[in-house]
Design a protein around this motif. Structure first.
Motif, PDB file in Angstrom:
ATOM      1  N   VAL A 186       2.936  -2.536  -1.367  1.00 14.97           N
ATOM      2  CA  VAL A 186       2.060  -2.320  -2.517  1.00 14.97           C
ATOM      3  C   VAL A 186       0.612  -2.166  -2.070  1.00 14.97           C
ATOM      4  CG1 VAL A 186       3.577  -3.684  -4.030  1.00 14.97           C
ATOM      5  CG2 VAL A 186       1.654  -4.798  -2.888  1.00 14.97           C
ATOM      6  N   PRO A 187      -0.190  -1.426  -2.852  1.00 15.56           N
ATOM      7  CA  PRO A 187      -1.629  -1.431  -2.578  1.00 15.56           C
ATOM      8  C   PRO A 187      -2.227  -2.730  -3.108  1.00 15.56           C
ATOM      9  CG  PRO A 187      -1.177  -0.055  -4.491  1.00 15.56           C
ATOM     10  CD  PRO A 187       0.157  -0.520  -3.950  1.00 15.56           C
ATOM     11  N   ASN A 188      -3.234  -3.264  -2.438  1.00 14.01           N
ATOM     12  CA  ASN A 188      -3.909  -4.465  -2.921  1.00 14.01           C
ATOM     13  C   ASN A 188      -4.717  -4.177  -4.182  1.00 14.01           C
ATOM     14  OD1 ASN A 188      -2.857  -5.839  -0.732  1.00 14.01           O
ATOM     15  ND2 ASN A 188      -4.733  -5.712   0.464  1.00 14.01           N
ATOM     16  N   GLN A 189      -5.152  -2.968  -4.320  1.00 12.94           N
ATOM     17  CA  GLN A 189      -5.868  -2.527  -5.518  1.00 12.94           C
ATOM     18  C   GLN A 189      -4.836  -2.274  -6.618  1.00 12.94           C
ATOM     19  OE1 GLN A 189      -8.146   1.042  -4.687  1.00 12.94           O
ATOM     20  NE2 GLN A 189      -7.793   1.820  -6.750  1.00 12.94           N
ATOM     21  N   TYR A 238       0.621   8.556 -10.068  1.00 12.22           N
ATOM     22  CA  TYR A 238      -0.377   9.473 -10.622  1.00 12.22           C
ATOM     23  C   TYR A 238      -1.799   8.991 -10.357  1.00 12.22           C
ATOM     24  CZ  TYR A 238       3.902  10.517 -13.200  1.00 12.22           C
ATOM     25  OH  TYR A 238       5.196  10.785 -13.532  1.00 12.22           O
ATOM     26  N   GLU A 239      -1.953   7.675 -10.196  1.00 12.65           N
ATOM     27  CA  GLU A 239      -3.269   7.074  -9.965  1.00 12.65           C
ATOM     28  C   GLU A 239      -3.511   6.711  -8.500  1.00 12.65           C
ATOM     29  OE1 GLU A 239      -3.136   3.584 -12.416  1.00 12.65           O
ATOM     30  OE2 GLU A 239      -3.451   4.718 -14.256  1.00 12.65           O
ATOM     31  N   LEU A 240      -2.513   6.867  -7.667  1.00 19.03           N
ATOM     32  CA  LEU A 240      -2.604   6.391  -6.288  1.00 19.03           C
ATOM     33  C   LEU A 240      -3.536   7.273  -5.459  1.00 19.03           C
ATOM     34  CD1 LEU A 240      -1.411   4.291  -4.268  1.00 19.03           C
ATOM     35  CD2 LEU A 240       0.292   6.036  -3.683  1.00 19.03           C
ATOM     36  N   PRO A 241      -4.648   6.714  -4.968  1.00 15.75           N
ATOM     37  CA  PRO A 241      -5.527   7.494  -4.102  1.00 15.75           C
ATOM     38  C   PRO A 241      -4.809   7.860  -2.798  1.00 15.75           C
ATOM     39  CG  PRO A 241      -6.653   5.519  -4.908  1.00 15.75           C
ATOM     40  CD  PRO A 241      -5.200   5.376  -5.256  1.00 15.75           C
ATOM     41  N   VAL A 242      -5.101   9.026  -2.293  1.00 14.95           N
ATOM     42  CA  VAL A 242      -4.444   9.518  -1.079  1.00 14.95           C
ATOM     43  C   VAL A 242      -4.663   8.571   0.093  1.00 14.95           C
ATOM     44  CG1 VAL A 242      -4.442  11.392   0.623  1.00 14.95           C
ATOM     45  CG2 VAL A 242      -4.468  11.918  -1.816  1.00 14.95           C
ATOM     46  N   ASP A 243      -5.854   7.985   0.217  1.00 15.02           N
ATOM     47  CA  ASP A 243      -6.086   7.084   1.347  1.00 15.02           C
ATOM     48  C   ASP A 243      -5.176   5.858   1.277  1.00 15.02           C
ATOM     49  OD1 ASP A 243      -7.681   6.248  -0.887  1.00 15.02           O
ATOM     50  OD2 ASP A 243      -8.958   5.064   0.435  1.00 15.02           O
ATOM     51  N   LEU A 244      -4.901   5.341   0.068  1.00 16.46           N
ATOM     52  CA  LEU A 244      -3.963   4.226  -0.065  1.00 16.46           C
ATOM     53  C   LEU A 244      -2.533   4.678   0.202  1.00 16.46           C
ATOM     54  CD1 LEU A 244      -5.216   2.093  -3.089  1.00 16.46           C
ATOM     55  CD2 LEU A 244      -5.086   1.450  -0.682  1.00 16.46           C
ATOM     56  N   HIS A 280       2.309   4.556   3.530  1.00 17.49           N
ATOM     57  CA  HIS A 280       3.353   5.289   4.250  1.00 17.49           C
ATOM     58  C   HIS A 280       3.260   5.109   5.767  1.00 17.49           C
ATOM     59  CE1 HIS A 280       5.304   6.774   0.745  1.00 17.49           C
ATOM     60  NE2 HIS A 280       4.102   6.973   0.221  1.00 17.49           N
ATOM     61  N   ALA A 281       2.084   4.845   6.288  1.00 15.31           N
ATOM     62  CA  ALA A 281       1.978   4.499   7.708  1.00 15.31           C
ATOM     63  C   ALA A 281       2.691   3.175   7.962  1.00 15.31           C
ATOM     64  CB  ALA A 281       0.519   4.418   8.135  1.00 15.31           C
ATOM     65  N   PHE A 282       2.510   2.221   7.044  1.00 18.06           N
ATOM     66  CA  PHE A 282       3.204   0.946   7.203  1.00 18.06           C
ATOM     67  C   PHE A 282       4.704   1.102   6.993  1.00 18.06           C
ATOM     68  CE2 PHE A 282       4.802  -3.228   6.014  1.00 18.06           C
ATOM     69  CZ  PHE A 282       4.413  -3.933   7.142  1.00 18.06           C
TER      70      PHE A 282
END
Length: 157
Positions: free
Chosen positions: A56-59, A65-71, A76-78
């Motif tokens: 999960v993202p911490n944010q 639809y809201e997921l920033p590409v950097d997150l 996906h790296a993890f």
């Protein structure tokens, strides 16, 4: 338009991220956490695939639809690292990932989460029943993965 959480929703994932247990998941379930993401053993298990993990993202982000590409990149790296960990510590035969959005997409927790499952030959993942696991059942899986990632936190020891 794409959000479905009720206005009074208390996010169980955000509780876990902030250091609080929720009705299903405990701090001891966390296997990895950094400034961007957290990964933990999921309390709901497919009977032939115990120890699957949610990333999960911490944010707080409700869905893709809201997921920033950097997150997304961090998650996906993890996912790649986790797949390798599953192969080494669970000795599984393969790995599957899946992610759900909105009620019609089977999303039931209003915080973006990616499921990563250890797979075993003939495990019938998509047809097998689910069940709720106990914290005691999750502990050996969490311990194995925390050891692999070198993750330690006073609340998970």
């Amino acid at each position: 338009m794409y959000n479905h959480a009720p206005s009074d929703y208390i996010c169980p994932v955000c509780l876990l991220i902030k250091g609080n247990d929720n009705p299903l998941s405990k701090q001891a379930d966390i296997v990895y956490k950094d400034e961007f993401i957290m990964a933990f053993i999921c309390a709901n298990w497919k009977v032939n695939n115990p120890g699957h993990v949610l990333i999960v993202p911490n944010q707080h982000v409700e869905n893709i639809y809201e997921l920033p590409v950097d997150l997304s990149n961090q998650i996906h790296a993890f996912e790649i690292d986790l797949a390798k960990a599953f192969k080494e510590v669970y000795r599984c035969d393969g790995v599957s990932s899946r992610q759900h959005n909105e009620p019609a997409g089977s999303q039931d927790t209003w915080h973006y989460h990616l499921h990563v499952f250890p797979r075993y030959r003939d495990d019938n993942l998509y047809k097998s029943p689910s069940r709720r696991s106990t914290p005691e059942e999750r502990k050996p899986y969490a311990d194995l993965l925390r050891g692999y990632f070198g993750y330690s936190d006073a609340t998970t020891s």
